[in-house]
Scaffold this motif. Sequence first.
Motif, short mmCIF file in Angstrom:
data_model
loop_
_atom_site.label_atom_id
_atom_site.label_comp_id
_atom_site.label_asym_id
_atom_site.label_seq_id
_atom_site.Cartn_x
_atom_site.Cartn_y
_atom_site.Cartn_z
N LEU A 133 6.26 5.51 -4.74
CA LEU A 133 7.43 5.68 -5.59
C LEU A 133 7.05 5.41 -7.05
CD1 LEU A 133 10.44 6.36 -5.04
CD2 LEU A 133 10.90 3.91 -5.19
N PRO A 134 7.37 6.32 -7.99
CA PRO A 134 7.01 6.11 -9.40
C PRO A 134 7.69 4.86 -9.97
CG PRO A 134 7.60 8.40 -9.01
CD PRO A 134 7.96 7.64 -7.76
N PRO A 135 7.01 4.10 -10.86
CA PRO A 135 7.56 2.85 -11.40
C PRO A 135 8.90 3.01 -12.10
CG PRO A 135 5.22 3.03 -11.90
CD PRO A 135 5.63 4.34 -11.31
N GLU A 136 9.07 4.11 -12.86
CA GLU A 136 10.32 4.29 -13.59
C GLU A 136 11.51 4.50 -12.66
OE1 GLU A 136 8.15 8.32 -13.71
OE2 GLU A 136 7.66 6.18 -13.82
N VAL A 137 11.24 5.05 -11.47
CA VAL A 137 12.31 5.23 -10.48
C VAL A 137 12.76 3.88 -9.93
CG1 VAL A 137 12.90 6.26 -8.25
CG2 VAL A 137 11.49 7.52 -9.87
N ILE A 138 11.79 2.98 -9.71
CA ILE A 138 12.11 1.63 -9.23
C ILE A 138 13.03 0.93 -10.21
CG2 ILE A 138 11.14 -0.61 -8.61
CD1 ILE A 138 8.56 0.93 -7.88
N THR A 139 12.66 0.97 -11.50
CA THR A 139 13.47 0.31 -12.54
C THR A 139 14.87 0.90 -12.58
OG1 THR A 139 11.47 -0.08 -13.84
CG2 THR A 139 13.58 -0.23 -14.99
N LYS A 140 14.98 2.22 -12.46
CA LYS A 140 16.28 2.88 -12.53
C LYS A 140 17.20 2.45 -11.40
CE LYS A 140 18.42 7.46 -12.49
NZ LYS A 140 18.17 8.92 -12.54
N TYR A 141 16.67 2.41 -10.17
CA TYR A 141 17.52 2.11 -9.03
C TYR A 141 17.79 0.63 -8.88
CZ TYR A 141 17.32 6.97 -7.94
OH TYR A 141 17.45 8.34 -8.02
N LYS A 142 16.95 -0.22 -9.49
CA LYS A 142 17.29 -1.63 -9.55
C LYS A 142 18.60 -1.81 -10.31
CE LYS A 142 12.97 -4.26 -9.23
NZ LYS A 142 11.98 -5.05 -10.00
N GLY A 143 18.72 -1.08 -11.44
CA GLY A 143 19.96 -1.16 -12.21
C GLY A 143 21.15 -0.64 -11.45
N LYS A 144 20.95 0.46 -10.70
CA LYS A 144 22.07 1.02 -9.91
C LYS A 144 22.50 0.05 -8.82
CE LYS A 144 21.60 5.98 -10.60
NZ LYS A 144 21.62 7.29 -9.95
N GLY B 193 8.29 16.12 -8.75
CA GLY B 193 9.17 17.24 -8.40
C GLY B 193 10.07 16.89 -7.22
N TYR B 194 9.51 16.25 -6.19
CA TYR B 194 10.30 15.85 -5.02
C TYR B 194 11.28 14.73 -5.38
CZ TYR B 194 6.77 18.46 -2.40
OH TYR B 194 5.95 19.44 -1.92
N VAL B 195 10.81 13.77 -6.16
CA VAL B 195 11.66 12.63 -6.52
C VAL B 195 12.80 13.08 -7.44
CG1 VAL B 195 11.74 10.41 -7.71
CG2 VAL B 195 9.80 10.96 -6.22
N ALA B 196 12.48 13.95 -8.41
CA ALA B 196 13.50 14.43 -9.35
C ALA B 196 14.58 15.24 -8.64
CB ALA B 196 12.85 15.27 -10.45
N ALA B 197 14.19 16.07 -7.67
CA ALA B 197 15.18 16.85 -6.92
C ALA B 197 16.09 15.93 -6.12
CB ALA B 197 14.47 17.83 -5.99
N SER B 198 15.52 14.89 -5.52
CA SER B 198 16.32 13.92 -4.75
C SER B 198 17.30 13.20 -5.66
CB SER B 198 15.39 12.91 -4.06
OG SER B 198 14.48 13.57 -3.21
N ASP B 199 16.81 12.81 -6.84
CA ASP B 199 17.67 12.11 -7.81
C ASP B 199 18.81 13.02 -8.26
OD1 ASP B 199 18.25 9.96 -9.81
OD2 ASP B 199 17.72 11.55 -11.20
N ALA B 200 18.50 14.28 -8.56
CA ALA B 200 19.52 15.22 -9.01
C ALA B 200 20.57 15.49 -7.93
CB ALA B 200 18.87 16.54 -9.44
N ALA B 201 20.19 15.28 -6.67
CA ALA B 201 21.14 15.46 -5.55
C ALA B 201 21.98 14.21 -5.31
CB ALA B 201 20.37 15.83 -4.28
N GLY B 202 21.77 13.16 -6.13
CA GLY B 202 22.55 11.93 -5.98
C GLY B 202 22.01 11.01 -4.90
N LEU B 203 20.73 11.17 -4.55
CA LEU B 203 20.11 10.33 -3.53
C LEU B 203 19.23 9.27 -4.17
CD1 LEU B 203 19.13 13.21 -1.07
CD2 LEU B 203 21.24 11.85 -1.12
N PHE B 204 18.98 8.17 -3.44
CA PHE B 204 18.22 7.04 -3.97
C PHE B 204 16.91 6.88 -3.19
CE2 PHE B 204 22.57 4.81 -4.78
CZ PHE B 204 22.84 5.73 -5.79
#
Length: 470
Positions: free
Chosen positions: A292-303, A141-152
């Motif tokens: 930090l959840p693993p899928e978030v790590i993979t996503k931001y590596k790409g970014k 919930g915390y990570v998804a809200a941060s992501d939706a706000a455009g934060l890494f």
Amino acid sequence: MDKNSFVSIYFTQNKLLIVKLNKSKKGVDIFAAIDLPQGLIQNHEVKDVKALADVLKSIWHKLKIKEKSIGIVIPEFSTFTKAMDLPKLDREEINEAVKWQAEEYIPLDPEQMLLDWRIISEKPEGIRILAVAVGERLLKGYVAASDAAGLFPLVVETPSLSLMRLVGDDEDLKMVIYFSLDEIIIFILKGQEILTSSVIGASSSSQVLSSTIARILRYFEETKITKIFIGGVPGNNAYVSDIFNNFKIPMEKLHIKISGINENDFQKYSIPISLQYTNTSEPTDSETINLLPPEVITKYKGKRFGVQLWGLLLVTTLIFVGCLMALLGTYFYLLQGLSKYKNISSLSDISYQKSKTASDEIKKVNTLADVTLKIDSVTYYPQEILNNIYKYKPEGVAVLSYTIDLEKGLIKIKGLSAGRVGLLEFKNKLEEGEDFQNVELPISSFEQGENIDFDMSFIYSELISGQTKK
């Protein structure tokens, strides 16, 4: 210590505490406390991800914060911490052993739990691990809200892990009591190990606090606690005096030397300030804890890879434009100089020194022109080479970084594959195509069954054949 720049966010039930230190980490650049709408976070869980994302966007806009990378501290009450003894094992075996023991000690469904650990001591007979776990739904919930706000998000931590940095890692037995905005955190610390912890509500009576401390002390009555560290903002003025009168243990305030903030505010913002000193290594690092959840790590590596590629192209373009301007300036300078001599009837009147100077200038122009043409010829190589690589890349394979040796035509890439089949298919396609040759992939890359980190190298045929791309 990792010096990555990021903003700390400490989530509590009714407020957000935000901190950013300066580059030297010796002073506070930004600190702010923001009230949250009632009910947005209930029982330490985000109830409306979009609403929390809107709050974060508004904060970044009002405070004019340019930094998008963040570190997150989640409420202590929602987490579980446990030290474990294990035999000496490799990384994958430790993961499995920790998960197995966590099922016994941590009251969370293993399928709905995110867990990370770090090695806190090693002996010939084995290792000691500090593990921290949190419910997956709650954390996301915390990570998804941060992501939706455009934060890494770079790191997720608990308050007790942050507070450890303010106390030191000597082997004396210490108690830490921190008065947060909505909870009182109590834990026993020895070196890098949290031996036990307890959390009570911030509005608890002084009697409840004293009885909780007494219960913990009874458990450690065979070993002496040398000091109690007090931090935060007590909601009851009697708390601190009652602790001292009841237990007669030396007390000390949490403190570090830092500028830009007064003592009262430092106590309030101690946790997000301490997070600023963390190492933002990924959860695969056995020396740190990062939830930090693993899928978030993979996503931001790409970014991050996309940002790096854009930066590379921008720098190359700026170099090219700079050389072109220098070339034009030199050309007009020489043209102006040569015009002075167009009415001279004989070249024999020009001295040897002037002739040599003009010749040297012409050589410089030619050299600069060659450099410009070479830069121009490779300006689009990174993107074109990546496009050719991506022609052969199957689904489930991500290219995270690359290096190019233009002289040798050698390309090295680092990536992540969902499984062995996709990775092997990628290698075979590169070998079968006409663009690349001498494809090398270490056999050790196939040891893991899934989420495979790999290194691959190959020769780009057009680079070694001398063809020029525009």
